[in-house]
Motif scaffolding. Structure first.
Motif, PDB file in Angstrom:
ATOM      1  N   LEU A  66      17.830 -18.320  -0.097  1.00 16.31           N
ATOM      2  CA  LEU A  66      19.260 -18.553  -0.308  1.00 16.31           C
ATOM      3  C   LEU A  66      19.973 -18.691   0.983  1.00 16.31           C
ATOM      4  CD1 LEU A  66      21.942 -18.916  -2.190  1.00 16.31           C
ATOM      5  CD2 LEU A  66      21.972 -16.214  -2.029  1.00 16.31           C
ATOM      6  N   ILE A  67      20.447 -19.786   1.308  1.00 14.77           N
ATOM      7  CA  ILE A  67      21.446 -19.933   2.502  1.00 14.77           C
ATOM      8  C   ILE A  67      23.105 -20.063   2.358  1.00 14.77           C
ATOM      9  CG2 ILE A  67      21.664 -21.406   4.537  1.00 14.77           C
ATOM     10  CD1 ILE A  67      18.464 -22.257   4.104  1.00 14.77           C
ATOM     11  N   ILE A  68      23.621 -19.455   2.949  1.00 20.50           N
ATOM     12  CA  ILE A  68      24.878 -19.433   2.603  1.00 20.50           C
ATOM     13  C   ILE A  68      25.550 -20.148   3.944  1.00 20.50           C
ATOM     14  CG2 ILE A  68      27.327 -18.095   2.619  1.00 20.50           C
ATOM     15  CD1 ILE A  68      25.606 -15.825   1.410  1.00 20.50           C
ATOM     16  N   SER A  69      26.225 -21.334   3.625  1.00 21.94           N
ATOM     17  CA  SER A  69      26.720 -22.186   4.448  1.00 21.94           C
ATOM     18  C   SER A  69      28.193 -21.960   4.908  1.00 21.94           C
ATOM     19  CB  SER A  69      26.600 -23.706   4.304  1.00 21.94           C
ATOM     20  OG  SER A  69      27.244 -24.017   2.977  1.00 21.94           O
ATOM     21  N   GLU A  70      28.884 -20.993   3.996  1.00 27.51           N
ATOM     22  CA  GLU A  70      30.533 -21.083   4.328  1.00 27.51           C
ATOM     23  C   GLU A  70      31.006 -19.806   3.249  1.00 27.51           C
ATOM     24  OE1 GLU A  70      34.770 -23.382   4.643  1.00 27.51           O
ATOM     25  OE2 GLU A  70      32.838 -24.195   3.760  1.00 27.51           O
ATOM     26  N   ALA A  71      31.592 -19.064   3.804  1.00 22.65           N
ATOM     27  CA  ALA A  71      32.551 -18.156   2.862  1.00 22.65           C
ATOM     28  C   ALA A  71      33.979 -18.255   3.651  1.00 22.65           C
ATOM     29  CB  ALA A  71      31.812 -16.601   3.001  1.00 22.65           C
ATOM     30  N   HIS A  72      34.869 -18.312   2.481  1.00 19.15           N
ATOM     31  CA  HIS A  72      36.346 -18.289   3.151  1.00 19.15           C
ATOM     32  C   HIS A  72      37.232 -17.564   2.058  1.00 19.15           C
ATOM     33  CE1 HIS A  72      36.304 -22.232   1.326  1.00 19.15           C
ATOM     34  NE2 HIS A  72      37.592 -21.920   0.892  1.00 19.15           N
ATOM     35  N   ILE A  79      39.367 -11.947   4.604  1.00 19.72           N
ATOM     36  CA  ILE A  79      38.457 -12.524   5.637  1.00 19.72           C
ATOM     37  C   ILE A  79      36.865 -11.833   5.261  1.00 19.72           C
ATOM     38  CG2 ILE A  79      37.619 -12.435   8.269  1.00 19.72           C
ATOM     39  CD1 ILE A  79      40.564 -11.793   8.860  1.00 19.72           C
ATOM     40  N   PRO A  80      36.041 -12.914   4.804  1.00 20.71           N
ATOM     41  CA  PRO A  80      34.821 -12.544   4.317  1.00 20.71           C
ATOM     42  C   PRO A  80      33.812 -12.792   5.562  1.00 20.71           C
ATOM     43  CG  PRO A  80      35.350 -14.737   3.470  1.00 20.71           C
ATOM     44  CD  PRO A  80      36.579 -14.119   4.200  1.00 20.71           C
ATOM     45  N   THR A  81      32.906 -12.186   5.487  1.00 20.83           N
ATOM     46  CA  THR A  81      31.659 -12.319   6.262  1.00 20.83           C
ATOM     47  C   THR A  81      30.480 -12.208   5.685  1.00 20.83           C
ATOM     48  OG1 THR A  81      33.089 -11.107   8.085  1.00 20.83           O
ATOM     49  CG2 THR A  81      30.713 -11.322   8.474  1.00 20.83           C
ATOM     50  N   ALA A  82      29.689 -13.561   5.740  1.00 22.67           N
ATOM     51  CA  ALA A  82      28.437 -13.530   4.728  1.00 22.67           C
ATOM     52  C   ALA A  82      27.254 -13.382   5.629  1.00 22.67           C
ATOM     53  CB  ALA A  82      28.608 -14.875   4.068  1.00 22.67           C
ATOM     54  N   THR A 111      41.086 -14.816  -3.870  1.00 21.79           N
ATOM     55  CA  THR A 111      39.775 -15.346  -3.938  1.00 21.79           C
ATOM     56  C   THR A 111      38.950 -15.578  -2.715  1.00 21.79           C
ATOM     57  OG1 THR A 111      40.624 -17.564  -3.572  1.00 21.79           O
ATOM     58  CG2 THR A 111      40.580 -16.681  -6.026  1.00 21.79           C
ATOM     59  N   VAL A 112      37.830 -15.314  -2.746  1.00 21.88           N
ATOM     60  CA  VAL A 112      36.488 -15.688  -1.665  1.00 21.88           C
ATOM     61  C   VAL A 112      35.705 -16.821  -2.267  1.00 21.88           C
ATOM     62  CG1 VAL A 112      34.846 -14.878  -0.332  1.00 21.88           C
ATOM     63  CG2 VAL A 112      36.866 -13.344  -0.796  1.00 21.88           C
ATOM     64  N   THR A 113      35.547 -17.677  -1.832  1.00 16.21           N
ATOM     65  CA  THR A 113      34.913 -19.003  -2.107  1.00 16.21           C
ATOM     66  C   THR A 113      33.523 -19.066  -1.070  1.00 16.21           C
ATOM     67  OG1 THR A 113      36.669 -20.356  -2.765  1.00 16.21           O
ATOM     68  CG2 THR A 113      34.604 -21.501  -2.623  1.00 16.21           C
ATOM     69  N   ILE A 114      32.327 -18.963  -1.965  1.00 18.08           N
ATOM     70  CA  ILE A 114      31.054 -19.009  -1.247  1.00 18.08           C
ATOM     71  C   ILE A 114      30.353 -20.461  -1.321  1.00 18.08           C
ATOM     72  CG2 ILE A 114      28.927 -17.907  -0.878  1.00 18.08           C
ATOM     73  CD1 ILE A 114      30.547 -15.514  -2.424  1.00 18.08           C
ATOM     74  N   THR A 119      22.025 -22.660  -7.163  1.00 23.79           N
ATOM     75  CA  THR A 119      22.067 -23.462  -8.157  1.00 23.79           C
ATOM     76  C   THR A 119      23.436 -23.791  -8.621  1.00 23.79           C
ATOM     77  OG1 THR A 119      22.024 -21.703  -9.899  1.00 23.79           O
ATOM     78  CG2 THR A 119      20.079 -22.880  -9.538  1.00 23.79           C
ATOM     79  N   ASP A 120      24.263 -22.641  -8.506  1.00 19.98           N
ATOM     80  CA  ASP A 120      25.832 -22.823  -8.376  1.00 19.98           C
ATOM     81  C   ASP A 120      26.309 -22.854  -7.045  1.00 19.98           C
ATOM     82  OD1 ASP A 120      26.139 -22.735 -11.126  1.00 19.98           O
ATOM     83  OD2 ASP A 120      26.373 -20.502 -10.998  1.00 19.98           O
ATOM     84  N   ALA A 121      26.297 -24.202  -6.376  1.00 18.95           N
ATOM     85  CA  ALA A 121      26.529 -24.184  -4.896  1.00 18.95           C
ATOM     86  C   ALA A 121      27.831 -23.801  -4.693  1.00 18.95           C
ATOM     87  CB  ALA A 121      26.405 -25.885  -4.401  1.00 18.95           C
ATOM     88  N   ILE A 122      28.826 -23.587  -5.243  1.00 15.76           N
ATOM     89  CA  ILE A 122      30.105 -23.051  -4.965  1.00 15.76           C
ATOM     90  C   ILE A 122      30.503 -22.097  -5.949  1.00 15.76           C
ATOM     91  CG2 ILE A 122      32.575 -23.550  -4.716  1.00 15.76           C
ATOM     92  CD1 ILE A 122      31.879 -26.447  -3.999  1.00 15.76           C
ATOM     93  N   LYS A 123      30.618 -20.783  -5.445  1.00 18.48           N
ATOM     94  CA  LYS A 123      30.780 -19.544  -6.335  1.00 18.48           C
ATOM     95  C   LYS A 123      31.873 -18.920  -5.742  1.00 18.48           C
ATOM     96  CE  LYS A 123      30.006 -15.998  -9.007  1.00 18.48           C
ATOM     97  NZ  LYS A 123      30.193 -15.843 -10.290  1.00 18.48           N
ATOM     98  N   THR A 124      33.015 -18.455  -6.783  1.00 18.28           N
ATOM     99  CA  THR A 124      34.029 -17.743  -6.281  1.00 18.28           C
ATOM    100  C   THR A 124      34.089 -16.317  -6.989  1.00 18.28           C
ATOM    101  OG1 THR A 124      35.339 -19.983  -6.385  1.00 18.28           O
ATOM    102  CG2 THR A 124      36.647 -17.897  -6.535  1.00 18.28           C
ATOM    103  N   VAL A 125      34.500 -15.461  -6.144  1.00 17.83           N
ATOM    104  CA  VAL A 125      34.757 -13.911  -6.181  1.00 17.83           C
ATOM    105  C   VAL A 125      36.092 -13.629  -6.021  1.00 17.83           C
ATOM    106  CG1 VAL A 125      31.984 -13.577  -6.058  1.00 17.83           C
ATOM    107  CG2 VAL A 125      33.777 -13.191  -4.118  1.00 17.83           C
ATOM    108  N   TYR A 126      36.467 -12.427  -6.688  1.00 20.02           N
ATOM    109  CA  TYR A 126      37.857 -11.992  -6.314  1.00 20.02           C
ATOM    110  C   TYR A 126      37.829 -10.844  -5.964  1.00 20.02           C
ATOM    111  CZ  TYR A 126      37.544 -16.138  -9.778  1.00 20.02           C
ATOM    112  OH  TYR A 126      37.300 -17.229 -10.227  1.00 20.02           O
ATOM    113  N   ILE A 127      39.142 -10.433  -5.478  1.00 18.91           N
ATOM    114  CA  ILE A 127      39.684  -9.086  -5.116  1.00 18.91           C
ATOM    115  C   ILE A 127      40.944  -8.734  -5.365  1.00 18.91           C
ATOM    116  CG2 ILE A 127      38.228  -8.832  -2.900  1.00 18.91           C
ATOM    117  CD1 ILE A 127      40.644  -9.271  -1.273  1.00 18.91           C
ATOM    118  N   LYS A 128      41.278  -7.711  -5.999  1.00 22.90           N
ATOM    119  CA  LYS A 128      42.446  -7.409  -6.661  1.00 22.90           C
ATOM    120  C   LYS A 128      43.103  -5.756  -6.314  1.00 22.90           C
ATOM    121  CE  LYS A 128      41.285  -6.213 -11.351  1.00 22.90           C
ATOM    122  NZ  LYS A 128      41.619  -6.665 -12.663  1.00 22.90           N
TER     123      LYS A 128
END
Length: 141
Positions: A66-72, A79-82, A111-114, A119-128
């Motif tokens: 698995l290669i993460i190309s971006e997280a923002h 500020i995410p750091t992958a 939101t943090v978009t990875i 298989t799911d090339a774009i994944k969104t996770v959340y903080i609250k």
């Protein structure tokens, strides 16, 4: 006119090739899979200027690295750091997320978009959570 028609046909062809490539990537049984323990981190109620760092833990349950190309983050306060290195099949890794808790007296939902080769090339996770109002200091005279 011929140039316009040729341009439209060429653009349509490139668009369908990109769509087919994305479809093939999602149908690849060997593709990496990014499986998160949870997709939302609830900070709860935190003190003003407290530690805003949390971690999203995930595992590559696929058959290829698995290669993460971006997280923002959705704003400059998140500020995410992958991981920069590939996550091998079966390996667990974390994405560090830092929320700026110097935003007093307010609730947040970010939101943090990875982006990756999963298989799911774009994944969104959340903080609250909620940051308490800044403590006021009074001095007696």
């Amino acid at each position: 006119m011929k140039k316009l028609i040729l341009s439209v046909v060429l653009l349509a062809g490139l668009s369908s090739m990109n769509s087919l490539k994305a479809q093939q990537m999602h149908n690849d049984p060997n593709a990496p899979v990014m499986a998160f323990e949870k997709d939302t981190i609830d900070y709860g109620t935190v003190a003003y200027a407290s530690d805003g760092t949390r971690y999203f833990t995930f595992k590559n349950t696929g058959k290829e690295p698995l290669i993460i190309s971006e997280a923002h983050g959705s704003c400059g306060c998140t500020i995410p750091t992958a991981p920069k290195e590939p996550i091998q099949p079966g390996q667990t890794a974390q994405i560090k997320v830092h929320y700026d808790t110097q935003r007093a007296g307010q609730s947040f939902f970010k939101t943090v978009t990875i982006t990756s080769n999963a298989t799911d090339a774009i994944k969104t996770v959340y903080i609250k959570g909620t940051v308490l109002a800044e403590a006021t200091q009074t001095t007696l005279k």
